[in-house]
Scaffold this active site. Structure first.
Site, PDB file in Angstrom:
ATOM      1  N   ARG A  65      11.423  21.972  21.444  1.00  0.00           N
ATOM      2  CA  ARG A  65      10.189  21.393  20.855  1.00  0.00           C
ATOM      3  C   ARG A  65      10.500  20.492  19.638  1.00  0.00           C
ATOM      4  O   ARG A  65      11.083  19.474  19.774  1.00  0.00           O
ATOM      5  CB  ARG A  65       9.176  22.490  20.463  1.00  0.00           C
ATOM      6  CG  ARG A  65       9.028  23.643  21.485  1.00  0.00           C
ATOM      7  CD  ARG A  65       8.222  23.297  22.698  1.00  0.00           C
ATOM      8  NE  ARG A  65       7.766  24.483  23.411  1.00  0.00           N
ATOM      9  CZ  ARG A  65       7.466  24.497  24.710  1.00  0.00           C
ATOM     10  NH1 ARG A  65       7.607  23.433  25.464  1.00  0.00           N
ATOM     11  NH2 ARG A  65       7.036  25.607  25.294  1.00  0.00           N
ATOM     12  N   LYS A 145      15.690  15.124  33.823  1.00  0.00           N
ATOM     13  CA  LYS A 145      14.810  16.195  34.278  1.00  0.00           C
ATOM     14  C   LYS A 145      13.527  15.586  34.812  1.00  0.00           C
ATOM     15  O   LYS A 145      12.980  14.666  34.202  1.00  0.00           O
ATOM     16  CB  LYS A 145      14.479  17.113  33.088  1.00  0.00           C
ATOM     17  CG  LYS A 145      13.302  18.065  33.272  1.00  0.00           C
ATOM     18  CD  LYS A 145      13.652  19.231  34.188  1.00  0.00           C
ATOM     19  CE  LYS A 145      12.463  20.146  34.443  1.00  0.00           C
ATOM     20  NZ  LYS A 145      12.161  21.059  33.368  1.00  0.00           N
ATOM     21  N   HIS A 230      14.825  27.072  37.667  1.00  0.00           N
ATOM     22  CA  HIS A 230      14.149  28.380  37.775  1.00  0.00           C
ATOM     23  C   HIS A 230      13.575  28.713  39.144  1.00  0.00           C
ATOM     24  O   HIS A 230      12.364  28.815  39.317  1.00  0.00           O
ATOM     25  CB  HIS A 230      13.050  28.505  36.702  1.00  0.00           C
ATOM     26  CG  HIS A 230      12.174  27.305  36.481  1.00  0.00           C
ATOM     27  ND1 HIS A 230      11.567  26.605  37.506  1.00  0.00           N
ATOM     28  CD2 HIS A 230      11.799  26.682  35.338  1.00  0.00           C
ATOM     29  CE1 HIS A 230      10.866  25.615  37.006  1.00  0.00           C
ATOM     30  NE2 HIS A 230      10.991  25.641  35.691  1.00  0.00           N
ATOM     31  N   ASP A 303      14.948  29.279  30.300  1.00  0.00           N
ATOM     32  CA  ASP A 303      13.634  28.633  30.235  1.00  0.00           C
ATOM     33  C   ASP A 303      12.874  29.097  28.982  1.00  0.00           C
ATOM     34  O   ASP A 303      11.671  29.395  29.038  1.00  0.00           O
ATOM     35  CB  ASP A 303      12.802  28.862  31.506  1.00  0.00           C
ATOM     36  CG  ASP A 303      11.632  27.879  31.595  1.00  0.00           C
ATOM     37  OD1 ASP A 303      11.533  26.977  30.739  1.00  0.00           O
ATOM     38  OD2 ASP A 303      10.808  28.023  32.524  1.00  0.00           O
ATOM     39  N   HIS A 307       5.496  29.144  22.502  1.00  0.00           N
ATOM     40  CA  HIS A 307       4.121  28.709  22.234  1.00  0.00           C
ATOM     41  C   HIS A 307       3.598  29.575  21.088  1.00  0.00           C
ATOM     42  O   HIS A 307       4.257  30.547  20.696  1.00  0.00           O
ATOM     43  CB  HIS A 307       3.227  28.922  23.458  1.00  0.00           C
ATOM     44  CG  HIS A 307       3.620  28.120  24.661  1.00  0.00           C
ATOM     45  ND1 HIS A 307       3.396  26.775  24.768  1.00  0.00           N
ATOM     46  CD2 HIS A 307       4.237  28.481  25.813  1.00  0.00           C
ATOM     47  CE1 HIS A 307       3.842  26.334  25.927  1.00  0.00           C
ATOM     48  NE2 HIS A 307       4.379  27.351  26.590  1.00  0.00           N
TER      49      HIS A 307
HETATM   50  C1  NCD Z   1       7.508  25.286  30.174  1.00  0.00           C
HETATM   51  C2  NCD Z   1       7.050  24.862  28.783  1.00  0.00           C
HETATM   52  O1  NCD Z   1       6.283  25.579  28.160  1.00  0.00           O
HETATM   53  O2  NCD Z   1       7.488  23.818  28.307  1.00  0.00           O
HETATM   54  N1  NCD Z   1       6.712  26.373  30.631  1.00  0.00           N
HETATM   55  C3  NCD Z   1       7.005  27.249  31.614  1.00  0.00           C
HETATM   56  O3  NCD Z   1       6.148  28.050  31.978  1.00  0.00           O
HETATM   57  N2  NCD Z   1       8.193  27.306  32.186  1.00  0.00           N
HETATM   58  C4  NCD Z   1       7.473  24.132  31.095  1.00  0.00           C
HETATM   59  C5  NCD Z   1       8.321  24.310  32.328  1.00  0.00           C
HETATM   60  O4  NCD Z   1       9.523  24.586  32.259  1.00  0.00           O
HETATM   61  O5  NCD Z   1       7.799  24.101  33.429  1.00  0.00           O
HETATM   62 ZN    ZN Z   2       9.962  24.179  34.614  1.00  0.00          ZN
HETATM   63 ZN    ZN Z   3      11.175  24.971  31.311  1.00  0.00          ZN
END
Ligand code: NCD
Ligand code: ZN
Ligand code: ZN
Ligand code: ZN
Length: 433
Positions: A65, A145, A230, A303, A307
């Site tokens: 982020r 990506k 993923h 991943d 948030h």
């Molecule tokens: C990811 C994000 O919050 O950026 N969220 C998720 O659920 N994996 C986006 C993503 O990797 O698709």
């Molecule tokens: Zn993703």
């Molecule tokens: Zn992701």
């Protein structure tokens, strides 16, 4: 003369085996591995107390982020979480504000990161169209990506033709293309906040399977290479395995959550457990776990998707993963569910080779001195309140663990030790293509 540090009293992961050895570090590089009596004369000796020294772990799927999303995570907090979780190199995803879709954003991210990172970082970028890949590479991205089901900046890569054209470009330049495979036509988005159950229902198994199938066909036709992010479904994994047999140059990642958390956790964790692709039934987690065992899963990745809790209540998908991945996977090792070498390889040598991260991935003289030092005799519990990440929640919260990260070395220096960050920021380097 570079400063010499020796790591002693260690069990070192060397060419697929654990051996009793020491390591001499010169500056930021590995200078020598051998019997302690044969190490270089050192200014500093670091005794690891008989613990296991692994090559620095790599996460090819992190959302750091920063910039306008700093309220969720920034380079400092995200790479703090990385080193606390045993990661020494993370690849940052492009779905940012502003999105990493042009060279000025890549350059700005690199400049800001340089002074603020605790581990090595590489940046993904998303091209607005295939002819932009070259300039993104020149600006310093490490990989490309795409999201098949959403657009960051007006770009569209959902059909076989659109993906084919991009693969032609990325593969001719040699750079890796990672794909979030969900079929746009089969998922539903909401304005109000769906429950975890409803969210999962509207990101069905078929959406992933269909998208993977489109991506595989495009890669086959283009004779190019791709990495599927993923993977969460049995059917998706089977298709990838079949494509490999047919000669398609495809690899795939799996996450800790898709390996062991089923949709049963929705009851306890509610919207915190919302993620894309969603958590599924036991049939699928078992398939992913077996895929790791059989090496149909090539790469493990977190991943890490921070948030705020308020956003989680509004059903934003994802949760932090950097600080839970290693304790979770090494606990599976201790429980006899996965062999140690598969976990290590899928976080080190395999991602390093696949993403051409030539300085990383193994312990040998000349490589950068990035190490992950683990304690396989430490019992504990995942405690989200202790995360270095700004996102202090996890569907793994409360899980009993039988291993932990003891220390993390970045470029010859201990940066994380026994629960604390012990170094100045800016020790990590930005890796470019
Ligand atoms: C990811 C994000 O919050 O950026 N969220 C998720 O659920 N994996 C986006 C993503 O990797 O698709
Ligand atoms: Zn993703
Ligand atoms: Zn992701
Ligand atoms: Zn998504």
């Amino acid at each position: 003369m570079e400063r010499i540090t020796n790591i002693v009293n260690a069990k070192v992961w060397l060419k697929g085996e654990i051996i009793d050895a020491g390591i001499s570090i010169s500056g930021d590089k590995i200078a020598k591995i051998g019997k302690e009596s044969n190490l270089l004369k050192a200014e500093k000796v670091f005794d690891v107390g008989g613990r296991i020294v692994l090559p620095g772990f790599i996460d090819v799927h992190t959302h750091l982020r920063d910039f306008k999303l700093s309220y969720k995570e920034d380079f400092l907090s995200g790479t703090s979480a990385a080193v606390a979780g045993g990661f020494t190199l993370v690849l940052d995803m492009p779905n940012n504000k502003p999105p990493t879709t042009n060279s000025s954003v890549i350059k700005a991210r690199i400049e800001k990161a340089k002074k603020n990172i605790y581990c090595d970082v590489g940046f993904y970028a998303t091209p607005k169209s295939p002819e932009h890949v070259r300039e993104l590479i020149s600006a310093g991205c490490i990989a490309i990506k795409i999201y098949m089901a959403k657009s960051l900046d007006g770009e569209k890569y959902s059909t076989k033709k659109e993906i084919y054209d991009l693969i032609k470009e990325t593969s001719s330049l040699g750079i890796m293309l990672s794909i979030h495979a969900e079929d746009l036509r089969m998922i539903k988005r909401f304005n109000d906040s769906p429950s975890a159950y409803l969210h999962a229902k509207t990101h069905p198994i078929k959406a992933e399977e269909n998208a993977i199938s489109i991506a595989l066909e495009a890669a086959k036709k283009a004779h190019g290479k791709i990495n599927i992010c993923h993977v969460s479904t049995l059917g998706g994994l089977i298709m990838i395995k079949k494509a490999k047999k047919e000669g398609v140059d495809v690899t795939c990642e799996a996450t800790p959550h898709h390996s062991i958390l089923t949709n049963k956790v929705f009851e306890k964790f509610g919207r915190v457990a919302i993620v894309e692709p969603p958590l599924r039934s036991k049939k699928h987690t078992e398939a992913i776990l077996k895929g790791i065992l059989d090496e149909d899963v090539d790469i493990l990745a977190t991943d890490h998707a921070p948030h705020t809790l308020e956003e989680k209540e509004r059903a934003h998908p994802g949760f932090p993963g950097l600080e839970t991945a290693l304790p979770v996977f090494f606990t599976l090792v201790k429980d006899g569910l996965l062999p140690l070498d598969k976990i290590i390889n899928a976080f080190t040598i395999k991602p390093a080779k696949r993403f051409s991260l030539t300085h990383a991935g193994e312990i040998c003289a000349g490589k950068v001195a990035n190490f992950t030092i683990i304690d396989l005799k430490s019992e504990g519990k995942i405690d989200q309140s202790k995360f270095f990440s700004k996102a202090k929640f996890s569907p793994f919260n409360g899980m009993v663990t039988k291993a932990r990260v003891y220390a993390t070395f970045i470029r010859g220096k201990e940066v994380f030790l026994n629960g604390e960050i012990v170094s100045e920021k800016g020790v990590g380097k930005v890796i470019t293509w």
